[in-house]
Design a protein around this motif. Structure first.
Motif, PDB file in Angstrom:
ATOM      1  N   ASP A  92      -5.926  10.933   3.593  1.00  0.00           N
ATOM      2  CA  ASP A  92      -6.806  11.087   4.406  1.00  0.00           C
ATOM      3  C   ASP A  92      -7.528   9.968   4.786  1.00  0.00           C
ATOM      4  O   ASP A  92      -7.728   9.551   6.185  1.00  0.00           O
ATOM      5  CB  ASP A  92      -8.191  12.120   3.935  1.00  0.00           C
ATOM      6  CG  ASP A  92      -7.596  13.789   4.027  1.00  0.00           C
ATOM      7  OD1 ASP A  92      -6.552  14.137   4.676  1.00  0.00           O
ATOM      8  OD2 ASP A  92      -8.138  14.416   3.325  1.00  0.00           O
ATOM      9  N   ASP A  93      -7.586   8.930   3.913  1.00  0.00           N
ATOM     10  CA  ASP A  93      -8.079   7.528   4.171  1.00  0.00           C
ATOM     11  C   ASP A  93      -7.236   6.628   4.571  1.00  0.00           C
ATOM     12  O   ASP A  93      -7.219   5.671   4.994  1.00  0.00           O
ATOM     13  CB  ASP A  93      -8.894   6.741   2.841  1.00  0.00           C
ATOM     14  CG  ASP A  93     -10.105   7.932   2.372  1.00  0.00           C
ATOM     15  OD1 ASP A  93     -10.609   8.507   3.525  1.00  0.00           O
ATOM     16  OD2 ASP A  93     -10.480   8.020   1.452  1.00  0.00           O
ATOM     17  N   TYR A  94      -5.967   6.980   4.150  1.00  0.00           N
ATOM     18  CA  TYR A  94      -4.973   5.650   4.181  1.00  0.00           C
ATOM     19  C   TYR A  94      -4.652   5.403   5.690  1.00  0.00           C
ATOM     20  O   TYR A  94      -4.707   4.176   5.805  1.00  0.00           O
ATOM     21  CB  TYR A  94      -3.462   6.415   3.558  1.00  0.00           C
ATOM     22  CG  TYR A  94      -2.492   5.457   3.460  1.00  0.00           C
ATOM     23  CD1 TYR A  94      -2.183   4.675   2.447  1.00  0.00           C
ATOM     24  CD2 TYR A  94      -1.203   5.388   4.717  1.00  0.00           C
ATOM     25  CE1 TYR A  94      -0.975   3.809   2.383  1.00  0.00           C
ATOM     26  CE2 TYR A  94      -0.373   4.665   4.402  1.00  0.00           C
ATOM     27  CZ  TYR A  94      -0.068   3.775   3.453  1.00  0.00           C
ATOM     28  OH  TYR A  94       0.835   2.693   3.250  1.00  0.00           O
ATOM     29  N   TRP A  95      -4.439   6.053   6.700  1.00  0.00           N
ATOM     30  CA  TRP A  95      -4.304   5.565   7.993  1.00  0.00           C
ATOM     31  C   TRP A  95      -5.346   5.131   8.790  1.00  0.00           C
ATOM     32  O   TRP A  95      -5.199   4.171   9.473  1.00  0.00           O
ATOM     33  CB  TRP A  95      -3.540   6.964   8.919  1.00  0.00           C
ATOM     34  CG  TRP A  95      -2.488   7.361   8.154  1.00  0.00           C
ATOM     35  CD1 TRP A  95      -2.244   8.430   7.458  1.00  0.00           C
ATOM     36  CD2 TRP A  95      -1.096   6.779   8.176  1.00  0.00           C
ATOM     37  NE1 TRP A  95      -0.925   8.691   7.096  1.00  0.00           N
ATOM     38  CE2 TRP A  95      -0.357   7.635   7.449  1.00  0.00           C
ATOM     39  CE3 TRP A  95      -0.746   5.498   8.758  1.00  0.00           C
ATOM     40  CZ2 TRP A  95       1.243   7.124   7.192  1.00  0.00           C
ATOM     41  CZ3 TRP A  95       0.625   5.140   8.235  1.00  0.00           C
ATOM     42  CH2 TRP A  95       1.361   6.104   7.702  1.00  0.00           C
ATOM     43  N   THR A  96      -6.561   5.740   8.284  1.00  0.00           N
ATOM     44  CA  THR A  96      -7.551   4.852   9.031  1.00  0.00           C
ATOM     45  C   THR A  96      -7.802   3.431   8.349  1.00  0.00           C
ATOM     46  O   THR A  96      -8.226   2.432   9.009  1.00  0.00           O
ATOM     47  CB  THR A  96      -9.144   5.513   8.345  1.00  0.00           C
ATOM     48  OG1 THR A  96      -9.071   6.848   8.983  1.00  0.00           O
ATOM     49  CG2 THR A  96     -10.285   4.792   8.888  1.00  0.00           C
ATOM     50  N   TRP A 139       0.906  -1.094   0.099  1.00  0.00           N
ATOM     51  CA  TRP A 139      -0.003  -0.084  -0.005  1.00  0.00           C
ATOM     52  C   TRP A 139       0.789   1.202   0.135  1.00  0.00           C
ATOM     53  O   TRP A 139       1.947   1.330   0.494  1.00  0.00           O
ATOM     54  CB  TRP A 139      -0.740  -0.046   1.228  1.00  0.00           C
ATOM     55  CG  TRP A 139      -2.010  -0.764   1.138  1.00  0.00           C
ATOM     56  CD1 TRP A 139      -2.227  -2.092   0.466  1.00  0.00           C
ATOM     57  CD2 TRP A 139      -3.168  -0.938   2.246  1.00  0.00           C
ATOM     58  NE1 TRP A 139      -3.539  -2.537   0.527  1.00  0.00           N
ATOM     59  CE2 TRP A 139      -4.019  -2.162   1.743  1.00  0.00           C
ATOM     60  CE3 TRP A 139      -3.531   0.009   3.122  1.00  0.00           C
ATOM     61  CZ2 TRP A 139      -5.133  -2.266   2.437  1.00  0.00           C
ATOM     62  CZ3 TRP A 139      -4.617  -0.333   3.797  1.00  0.00           C
ATOM     63  CH2 TRP A 139      -5.566  -1.390   3.247  1.00  0.00           C
ATOM     64  N   LEU A 140       0.304   2.361  -0.835  1.00  0.00           N
ATOM     65  CA  LEU A 140       0.997   3.554  -0.754  1.00  0.00           C
ATOM     66  C   LEU A 140      -0.191   4.776  -0.636  1.00  0.00           C
ATOM     67  O   LEU A 140      -1.170   4.065  -1.020  1.00  0.00           O
ATOM     68  CB  LEU A 140       2.030   3.678  -1.743  1.00  0.00           C
ATOM     69  CG  LEU A 140       1.590   3.451  -3.338  1.00  0.00           C
ATOM     70  CD1 LEU A 140       0.896   4.423  -3.874  1.00  0.00           C
ATOM     71  CD2 LEU A 140       2.835   3.061  -4.013  1.00  0.00           C
ATOM     72  N   TRP A 141       0.394   6.024  -0.635  1.00  0.00           N
ATOM     73  CA  TRP A 141      -0.727   6.915  -0.345  1.00  0.00           C
ATOM     74  C   TRP A 141      -0.750   7.737  -1.588  1.00  0.00           C
ATOM     75  O   TRP A 141      -1.775   8.503  -1.969  1.00  0.00           O
ATOM     76  CB  TRP A 141      -1.040   7.650   0.850  1.00  0.00           C
ATOM     77  CG  TRP A 141       0.273   8.299   1.187  1.00  0.00           C
ATOM     78  CD1 TRP A 141       0.831   9.718   0.385  1.00  0.00           C
ATOM     79  CD2 TRP A 141       1.288   8.228   1.960  1.00  0.00           C
ATOM     80  NE1 TRP A 141       1.941  10.068   0.963  1.00  0.00           N
ATOM     81  CE2 TRP A 141       2.341   9.266   2.217  1.00  0.00           C
ATOM     82  CE3 TRP A 141       1.534   7.116   3.259  1.00  0.00           C
ATOM     83  CZ2 TRP A 141       3.154   9.179   2.638  1.00  0.00           C
ATOM     84  CZ3 TRP A 141       2.429   7.029   3.971  1.00  0.00           C
ATOM     85  CH2 TRP A 141       3.485   8.080   3.750  1.00  0.00           C
ATOM     86  N   ASP A 142       0.535   7.989  -2.181  1.00  0.00           N
ATOM     87  CA  ASP A 142       0.615   8.970  -3.002  1.00  0.00           C
ATOM     88  C   ASP A 142       0.427   8.384  -4.606  1.00  0.00           C
ATOM     89  O   ASP A 142       1.209   7.850  -5.116  1.00  0.00           O
ATOM     90  CB  ASP A 142       2.215   9.577  -3.020  1.00  0.00           C
ATOM     91  CG  ASP A 142       2.362  10.799  -3.760  1.00  0.00           C
ATOM     92  OD1 ASP A 142       1.507  11.158  -4.601  1.00  0.00           O
ATOM     93  OD2 ASP A 142       3.638  11.373  -3.722  1.00  0.00           O
ATOM     94  N   SER A 143      -0.738   8.921  -5.184  1.00  0.00           N
ATOM     95  CA  SER A 143      -0.913   8.615  -6.828  1.00  0.00           C
ATOM     96  C   SER A 143       0.209   8.818  -7.699  1.00  0.00           C
ATOM     97  O   SER A 143       0.315   8.145  -8.670  1.00  0.00           O
ATOM     98  CB  SER A 143      -2.249   9.010  -7.225  1.00  0.00           C
ATOM     99  OG  SER A 143      -2.144  10.525  -7.014  1.00  0.00           O
ATOM    100  N   ALA A 144       0.811   9.924  -7.320  1.00  0.00           N
ATOM    101  CA  ALA A 144       1.927  10.406  -8.232  1.00  0.00           C
ATOM    102  C   ALA A 144       3.247   9.506  -8.359  1.00  0.00           C
ATOM    103  O   ALA A 144       3.834   9.462  -9.419  1.00  0.00           O
ATOM    104  CB  ALA A 144       2.472  11.794  -7.933  1.00  0.00           C
ATOM    105  N   GLN A 145       3.234   8.740  -7.209  1.00  0.00           N
ATOM    106  CA  GLN A 145       4.402   7.690  -7.222  1.00  0.00           C
ATOM    107  C   GLN A 145       3.998   6.244  -7.977  1.00  0.00           C
ATOM    108  O   GLN A 145       4.998   5.537  -7.798  1.00  0.00           O
ATOM    109  CB  GLN A 145       4.815   7.499  -5.848  1.00  0.00           C
ATOM    110  CG  GLN A 145       5.539   8.866  -5.160  1.00  0.00           C
ATOM    111  CD  GLN A 145       6.312   8.610  -3.846  1.00  0.00           C
ATOM    112  OE1 GLN A 145       6.888   7.409  -3.804  1.00  0.00           O
ATOM    113  NE2 GLN A 145       5.800   9.428  -2.646  1.00  0.00           N
TER     114      GLN A 145
END
Length: 456
Positions: free
Chosen positions: A74-78, A40-46
């Protein structure tokens, strides 16, 4: 511990069904007997960079199938918290220095130091200080392998800069101080223009009716101030920690009552009164800082290297470049240096395969692929050089980000602590009140006592 797990479970209930649909269960065996590793990652640019890494990795390891999922910040950590409670967390996920201690103390991520030692991972190959951000308390253990780093710089409107009579080279010489703001404040003032076309350093400037603010910001900065006030406070000699500074030592005593910080905040919020920055309500009105920069409402903006790819296409009308933060009273320019790392879920059924993926992401083969995207600066020194070249090719003066690593600069590690969420709960309203003008600067002393009480 039991009560804490109940609280986490309550937070997770609304997300578990989505997690199951996402197929994030550990221990999967894919087609033709392949082991599946969920990442999992949060940055779509990566995504493009790590998709390229995934393909290269699977070519070398045909028995492992890596599946990448991306969630917004905002959703990632939840989602991460919920999946850990449901024991369906991804085998590997990008971790942040402000979240790592919590997961480490709850026993939810693996200590990978034994793997790193066994496979002779050269920690000196990473940018100085990055590996220490993912050490356990008192420097014991390793809970993530560094993947990238970032510092902050000043994005500026090239059209406005030329109209104001400044050159890009001028910006590298600017300095600030808390008494009169120095040449940096003179620059910000000149870049500010009211509704009648009067500049901030000219007679008749109307600070209540400003058309172009010399500098924008997004909020008060709470207890971090990374893209708000940190570059000024740190170049004033201030540090987050009031206890002894040691590599790998988590902060347990904080410095929010320091005169060096309060005088910095007094000067910084004074830019609002003088009309060079918008009021706090205006800055937090819902219109993003990048959008305001692109609309020509802000002449400059302090932001992180992670915004390069986002800002560039939006500034085609004006042209955009970056310069480092100003020199401060301490005699150097400074920036927070943060880095994220890849952590392994303690409940993974495939720790060796998960480690192989983590290790691969920390090699030049993967990090050079990431460097070619120009989105982030990879953690390896070798790959950083390639990323700087890529970002330069995008039209940015990329050395602005690495300037803090020179003799006349300082990089300050992002604070690592076990109670970051609680600190922010205290410092967000405290700093909002100070910057917004409803409470005096002295109120930060009371907030600092509350923060330090968390560690007693």
């Amino acid at each position: 511990m039991r009560n804490k797990r109940k609280g986490m479970l309550a937070l997770a209930l609304g997300s578990i069904s989505a997690l199951l649909l996402a197929g994030c269960s550990t221990g999967e065996v894919g087609e033709a007997g392949k082991t599946t590793i969920n990442y999992w990652l949060w940055d779509s640019a990566q995504l493009p960079g790590y998709t390229a890494c995934e393909k290269a990795f699977e070519k070398e390891n045909p028995h492992i199938d890596v599946r990448i999922n991306q969630y917004g910040w905002d959703d990632y950590w939840t989602q991460i918290t919920a999946s850990m409670v449901a024991e369906t967390a991804p085998d590997v996920f990008i971790n942040h220095t402000q979240q790592m201690p919590k997961y480490q103390q709850l026993g939810q991520i693996l200590d990978i130091s034994k793997y790193a030692k066994r496979d002779h991972v050269d920690m000196s190959a990473y940018q100085d200080g990055l590996a220490g951000l993912f050490q356990g308390k008192e420097g014991k253990g390793l809970y993530g392998l560094p993947k990238d780093w970032d510092t902050e710089a000043m994005f500026y409107n090239k059209t406005y800069l030329k109209q104001a009579g400044y050159t890009p080279e001028d910006l590298w010489k600017l300095s600030w101080n808390p008494k009169d703001g120095g040449t940096f404040e003179k620059f910000i003032a000149h870049m500010s223009i009211d509704k009648n076309g009067v500049r901030g350093d000219e007679k008749g400037f109307d600070p209540k009716h400003v058309e172009i603010y010399g500098m924008g910001y997004n909020e008060s900065g709470a207890g971090y101030g990374q893209v708000q006030w940190s570059t000024y406070a740190l170049s004033n000699g201030w540090r987050y920690n009031a206890d002894k500074d040691e590599a790998g030592k988590w902060i347990t005593k904080w410095n929010y009552d320091s005169p060096k910080l309060t005088e910095t905040i007094a000067w910084w919020k004074g830019l609002i009164k003088r009309g060079y920055m918008p009021s706090l309500p205006a800055a937090t009105s819902g219109v993003g800082t990048v959008e305001s920069l692109a609309a020509g409402k802000y002449a400059t903006l302090i932001e992180g290297a992670w915004q390069n790819a986002n800002i560039k296409p939006k500034m085609e009308k004006w042209g955009v470049d970056v310069a480092p933060g100003p020199y401060g009273p301490a005699g150097y320019r400074a920036s927070v240096m943060n880095g994220v790392g890849d952590s392994i879920f303690a409940g993974t059924k495939h720790p060796e395969e998960a480690w192989k993926w983590v290790r691969f992401m920390g090699t030049p083969k993967c990090q050079n692929l990431v460097a070619a995207q120009g989105v982030v600066f990879p953690s390896l020194k070798e790959s950083t050089k390639k990323a700087i070249s890529t970002v330069s090719d995008m039209g940015y003066t990329a050395t602005a980000y690495s300037s803090y690593m020179k003799e006349d600069g300082r990089t300050v590690p992002s604070p690592v602590t076990a109670r970051w969420d609680q600190i922010q709960t205290i410092m967000q309203p405290a700093m909002d009140a100070v910057v917004g003008g409803s409470k005096p600067l002295e109120s930060l002393m009371g907030a600092n006592k509350q923060v330090n009480a968390l560690f007693k």
